[in-house]
Each structure stands twice: as structure tokens, then as C-alpha cells.
Design a protein around this motif. Sequence first.
Motif, PDB file in Angstrom:
ATOM      1  N   THR A   3       0.726  -1.154  -0.113  1.00  0.00           N
ATOM      2  CA  THR A   3      -0.041   0.047   0.018  1.00  0.00           C
ATOM      3  C   THR A   3       0.869   1.235   0.063  1.00  0.00           C
ATOM      4  N   PHE A   4       0.214   2.179  -0.779  1.00  0.00           N
ATOM      5  CA  PHE A   4       0.736   3.708  -0.618  1.00  0.00           C
ATOM      6  C   PHE A   4       0.370   4.383   0.499  1.00  0.00           C
ATOM      7  N   GLN A   5       1.122   5.214   1.189  1.00  0.00           N
ATOM      8  CA  GLN A   5       0.512   5.996   2.258  1.00  0.00           C
ATOM      9  C   GLN A   5       0.774   7.641   1.981  1.00  0.00           C
ATOM     10  N   GLU A 112      -3.943   7.480 -13.493  1.00  0.00           N
ATOM     11  CA  GLU A 112      -4.991   6.437 -13.096  1.00  0.00           C
ATOM     12  C   GLU A 112      -4.672   5.282 -13.385  1.00  0.00           C
ATOM     13  N   SER A 113      -4.086   4.758 -14.678  1.00  0.00           N
ATOM     14  CA  SER A 113      -3.539   3.579 -14.954  1.00  0.00           C
ATOM     15  C   SER A 113      -2.661   2.955 -13.876  1.00  0.00           C
ATOM     16  N   ILE A 114      -1.676   3.881 -13.474  1.00  0.00           N
ATOM     17  CA  ILE A 114      -0.640   3.452 -12.311  1.00  0.00           C
ATOM     18  C   ILE A 114      -1.488   2.948 -11.190  1.00  0.00           C
ATOM     19  N   LYS A 115      -2.298   3.842 -10.591  1.00  0.00           N
ATOM     20  CA  LYS A 115      -2.979   3.568  -9.324  1.00  0.00           C
ATOM     21  C   LYS A 115      -3.691   2.182  -9.570  1.00  0.00           C
ATOM     22  N   ILE A 118      -1.373  -0.498  -9.213  1.00  0.00           N
ATOM     23  CA  ILE A 118      -1.170  -0.731  -7.754  1.00  0.00           C
ATOM     24  C   ILE A 118      -2.039  -1.600  -6.880  1.00  0.00           C
ATOM     25  N   SER A 119      -3.256  -1.123  -7.093  1.00  0.00           N
ATOM     26  CA  SER A 119      -4.290  -1.621  -6.346  1.00  0.00           C
ATOM     27  C   SER A 119      -4.885  -3.241  -6.713  1.00  0.00           C
ATOM     28  N   ASP A 120      -4.588  -3.265  -8.048  1.00  0.00           N
ATOM     29  CA  ASP A 120      -5.123  -4.622  -8.593  1.00  0.00           C
ATOM     30  C   ASP A 120      -3.966  -5.354  -9.138  1.00  0.00           C
ATOM     31  N   SER A 121      -3.573  -6.140  -8.458  1.00  0.00           N
ATOM     32  CA  SER A 121      -2.329  -7.284  -8.693  1.00  0.00           C
ATOM     33  C   SER A 121      -2.662  -8.097  -9.849  1.00  0.00           C
ATOM     34  N   SER A 122      -3.700  -8.318 -10.366  1.00  0.00           N
ATOM     35  CA  SER A 122      -3.925  -8.791 -11.565  1.00  0.00           C
ATOM     36  C   SER A 122      -3.656  -8.300 -13.047  1.00  0.00           C
TER      37      SER A 122
END
Length: 731
Positions: A3-5, A112-115, A118-122
Motif C-alpha cells: 500500500t501507498f500512504q 490513473e492506470s498506475i494507481k 498498484i491496487s489490482d495485482s491481476s
Amino acid sequence: MPTFQPVNTEYFLDEWLPSLERFNIRGCIITAREDQLYDSIKKRLNNALSPSLSAKDYVSHTNKAVGLLGSEYRFVEFECDSKFDPNLFATVCGLVPGGGILSLILPSKTIESIKNHISDSSLKKIEVEHFSPVLSRFLSELMENLNSPLPYLTIIDKQSGCILTQSISARKIAQQSDCLRQTIDLLEQQQSVVSQVERVSTGHARRPLVLTADRGRGKSATLGIAAANLLSHKSLKIIVTSRSKSNTTKIFEHFYRRCEALSVKPEQKHPFHAVLSNGSELKFFPCDKVIGSDEQAHTIYIDEAAALPVSVLQKLCTRFNRMVFSTTTHGYEGNGQGFEIRFKKHLIDVFPQTRFTKLIEPIRWSSSDLIESAMFKGFLLNSSILSLSKNELEPKLFQYDDCFRLLTKSELKTNEKLLTQIIALLINAHYQTRPADLEQILSNPAMQVAVLQPEEKILGVILAVKEGDFSASQIESAYKGRKSMAGQFTPQSIISHLGLKEAGPLSYLRIMRIAIHPQLQNQGLGSFMVESLIRQAKEVDAISTSFAMTAEVLNFWFKNRFSIYRIGSSKDSSSGAYNAEMIYPLSPKADAINSILKCRFKNQLNFKSTTEYRSLDSELIVTIVTNQPVFNEVQLTSCEQEELLNFSKGYRSLSMVSDLLYFWLGNTLALSSEKFTKIPPLIGKNEVAFLIDLLFLKKDNDVILSTYKLSGRKQLQQWLREIVAQQLASS
């Protein structure tokens, strides 16, 4: 995925920068355009990190950016819009040292693609292919290391107004002793290479050193330190040369730094010229001045040697016997591994005791630097050629008909092994292969990639691009030379240089590169692939090509029935050779145009033989005239033939029959080219070159005497008489 904080702006100066400096790694900021939060952070970083650089200043001047190589900028900003220049990006990334920051400004859609990635490992790849598949590869590789304990990445999120970084708890890094051990290893490695550089000046002559390394390994530092060690103890002169003066900046910086450490104070201290109290000198000289002058030096350092034309390097070998060649193996300069392979043979022929060494561990940044890892993997800079088995080393061309195929863009993007092999062959075969070539291969719809692939391994690659099908307005624009049209080399050249508007509506497939596996070269695979491409090219009027002209390459294309229609008016800055343009007609319309082109080329070659083309190597002219009709046969009268006979017997001087000798040469070589023999009967290749230089190119006598090692004009005339007598006797 980690996770990024969110963190505050103080994090950059108080925590992030000290961590980057401590572990000698580079940080990457990813942000969107016109972000107020980023603007405030940028101001603080510009104050803390100096010097800084904006790549925007070099968007239209990528070649100018290459001149920055060797320099260091602690804060580099690279802004991407609808176009992405991989060459420029790779160059400026290499300018950022450990402890510095690369700021990558991307469209909001890409953030947005990068985020999402990061959030979807698939999600395996970051989708930015709407304008650059190569940038997509780099970002995807950059995100692969998010589990790393090294705090290398920060994302400024415009929507949330937060700075996102890897969690602080993840930043538990290796012990200080590990960093100390790495530093000791680096010092030992560099000192060993410094000693080898010094030995070139202190040991036996005629034992050059070739120093290769990936970027950031400290080649410039090594040369500067070695020069200081040598010149502070002994009165010597060392010349430094390179394609660009600015490339050598770091050599002089490290030289002065080492002098200070040795308590040696230079009497003269300029950025590119140092003089010590003992008379020693370290001085930069441009390559052309080194070759063209009688400047003497004990040793010469050739920095980024692979960026120089091979012809220049060969001339340097005749001028000096103590040389250090330094160059990048995998890099943004487009040098490739081919430099060592190609130039190694020439060096060993001239200097059998040439030595080779390599800097392996990076110095400008840590080996743990994740930006460099993403760069190498994403840009395929470290692609290596697969070795062939014993069975694969015996090419069976008659069995390869079904093994030559065109690849789809989808196949190139999804088959990493295939793409890696292609890039590896291209890098090995061509010194100008650069990151932009990968971009073109993956994204340019006009670019075709054909491979020879009997099984899993690729034996050869052809890159070709579709051109032509001009509209009336495009034809008029090219005819009037209004602007250059990207990706339309062949029709634009024919129309603008030769005034042939009829060439505009035709379609062309221009062969840009041919690369054959190094273990299978000179066995017919290149010709086989060209023939296969011609057979499969059903929707174009002609196949064309353009290349840096050498006799060997010219012979290859003549062998494959291409005809030459133009020679460039100036030498290419990279190859040091004139460009040749050739064509193979496939349709009746192209055949008619080719006839006009050959006639125009014949006239131009004859007319410009004593002006623009006078400096051409006679071997090139010999190759052309013995493969393609260039001369018009002129019927000599019996009286004129008698005069030639009188000259051969010594009754006439050269000046009295020079016009007749010119026509005689034209007749002889016209007959030769019509019959497609390599050289005229009873005349050797060296004799043909001599005749071309003397009678066709009309080179100065001093040049001819030197080239053919003749004692004087008398011996020159005597040799000419013998050749004429021999040929007249056989006709």
C-alpha cells in the motif's frame, strides 16, 4: 501489492532525500500536469538539488541532449505529452546520479492506470499504449519492485491532494556494513582498471586498451584519475577526444579532483585543457583536428568510441600507438554490443596485443538502483544473443521457405522472448540501434518486422517501412521542398532531389535494417531474407533501401539486383560515410521510373566525379561501375586508337591523350558492367581503382602517388602505359 500512504511535503527534504543519498539510489516522482502540490514541491527540490535540468528544452533537439552525456543533474524533469521520445528519456535518465530525483510528468489518464495497477495485482501491465508502448514497459517494470525496502518511488495524486509513497515500515534497509562493503568492492574494481589505463602509457607501445561498461560505471572517472596519476609523476601529453566536447567534461573534473588529492596544483586550469608544473598536458581535441593535424601526444583517450565512425577510429590507429578506447556497451547512445565485436577485429589485426577490460559495478548509482533496472528491462538494453547449437550452425536455405514470416504488432507486444531476440540481433548488427527503434517496432503501423525462425531461435531480422501513395498535395510539397515528411524517405528523396513527380503515387517498402545472427553471417542468409521479402511484397511497387555506403554493403545490394539511383552530397555524421539509395522495381510503373533514375544517376556521377564525388573512395566507384552501367560507350576513330597505342609505347605523354584515355576507360568499364563481370579482362582490381582515381575522379597527383606508393610522375605514367598496352592487346 504494497500500500501507498500519504505523507506531507516535509517528507521529501527530511526523510526521502537523505535515504536516496545514503544508499546511492535515485528517486522517481510520478505526477500529472498542472498539479499545484507538485509545483510547490518542485520549488523546494530545485533549491535542495542542484544542478537541475528540464528535458523540455531538448524535445526537438535529441542529438543536442546526447552532448550532455557524462554530465550530472541531481533533479531532472521529464514531461510526456501525446508523444514520447525514448531516446531523450533514456539519455536524461542517465544524467541523474544516486541521491538525485527523476520527475516524470504524465497525463492524468496514465496516473490513473498506475494507481489501478498498484491496487489490482491481476493487472500485468500499465496501459499507456495510447501513446507509447515503450513507456508502458518502463512503468510496468518500475512497479514490479514496489515490495523493495528501498524508498525509490513517490506518486503525487491530484485527486486526493496527497503525496503517496511506499509505507515507511517498508523502508528497513540493509545494514550500514553492507553499504561499506559495496564501496570497498567499487574502489578495488576501479583501481584495477585505473592501473590498466596507466599501463598503456607506461608499458610497451602498441598495446591499446578497450574499456567497456554499462552506463554509470565510472568510465570518465577512471580516465580522469589515471591521467592525473600519470601526469603528476611524469612529463607527458595526453589527448582526449570524443564525438562531443561536452562528453569529456567529467574526465577533466575527475582529473582536477585527483590532482587536488595528490596535492598537485595545475599551472593552467581550463575546463578542457590542463597544464601541470612539470610540463604535462591533458587536452581535448576534436576528432577531425586530431586526424587532420600533426598534433603529437604520448597517449590518446577516445571517449564514447562507439559513437565515432569506424573510419575515424581506423585513422586514429594509424596516428597513435598508445590508445585507450572507452565506450558504453548497453546504452542510450545507441552503441550496442556490436562495437566490441566489429572494432575488435580491426584492432587485433593492427595491434595483436590489444587488451580488453570492463567496469561491472555501477559507481554513479548503487547496483540496487531500481530506476536503472526498470530502464534495462523495459528498454531491452541488456538483450543478449542466444548461442546456436552445432546443428543450427549449418544453415539449410532450401528448408527455410516456411520459416520466413512477418510478425504482427500483437505478437511483438505479447511475446517477450521473441522481442528480446529481435532487439539483441539489431543491437549487435547496427551501432545506431537506439530505444526509438523499439518504439517504432511496437507502435508504428507502417513498420514491418520479418524474421527467419526455423525453430525457437531467430536467425535473422529485417525491419522495413511502408512509404509512398502520395496525394497530389504531398507530391507538390515534396517537389517544392516545403517540409520534410517523416517516414517517407524514398518518394520524398526521388521527388525533391531528382524532380521525378511520377514517383509520388507509387508505394514502396524500404528496408531499414538487416541483422543476421553473428554465428551465421556470410552464409547467404541476408540475401535469402531479401529474396523472401521480395516474393511476399505483393502490394507495393518497389523495394528500396538507404545505407551508409561501403563497398561490401554495395556489393550485397547489387548481388540482390538492386540498382543505385542517388549518392548523398555529404557524409553521415555517425558513420562517416556517404549514404547510398537503391531500388528494386516490382511493377511496370516502378520499372519505368527505375530506368529514368539509372540514366539520371549515370549523368550525375559523370558530371560530379570531379566535384562532389571526388572524395569518394575509388573502391566504391569500382563497385558501382562494375555492377551498373555508368559510362556511355564512345566510338574511337582508328586515328584515336592509334594515339592510345602510341601512348602505351611511350611516344605520347599523358597530357596529350588524357581525353582519349577517359573515353577508353569508359568503354572498358561499360563493357565490364554490361557483362556483369567484377573487373575488366586482364586488369586487376587495384589497377581499376588506380584508373578511376586518375582518369575519372582526377585526384591530385600527390594523393595518387601516396595511395599507390609510386615514386613519382614517371612511375605513374609507366604503370598507366603498361595497363593500357595490356588491355589494347587483349581487345
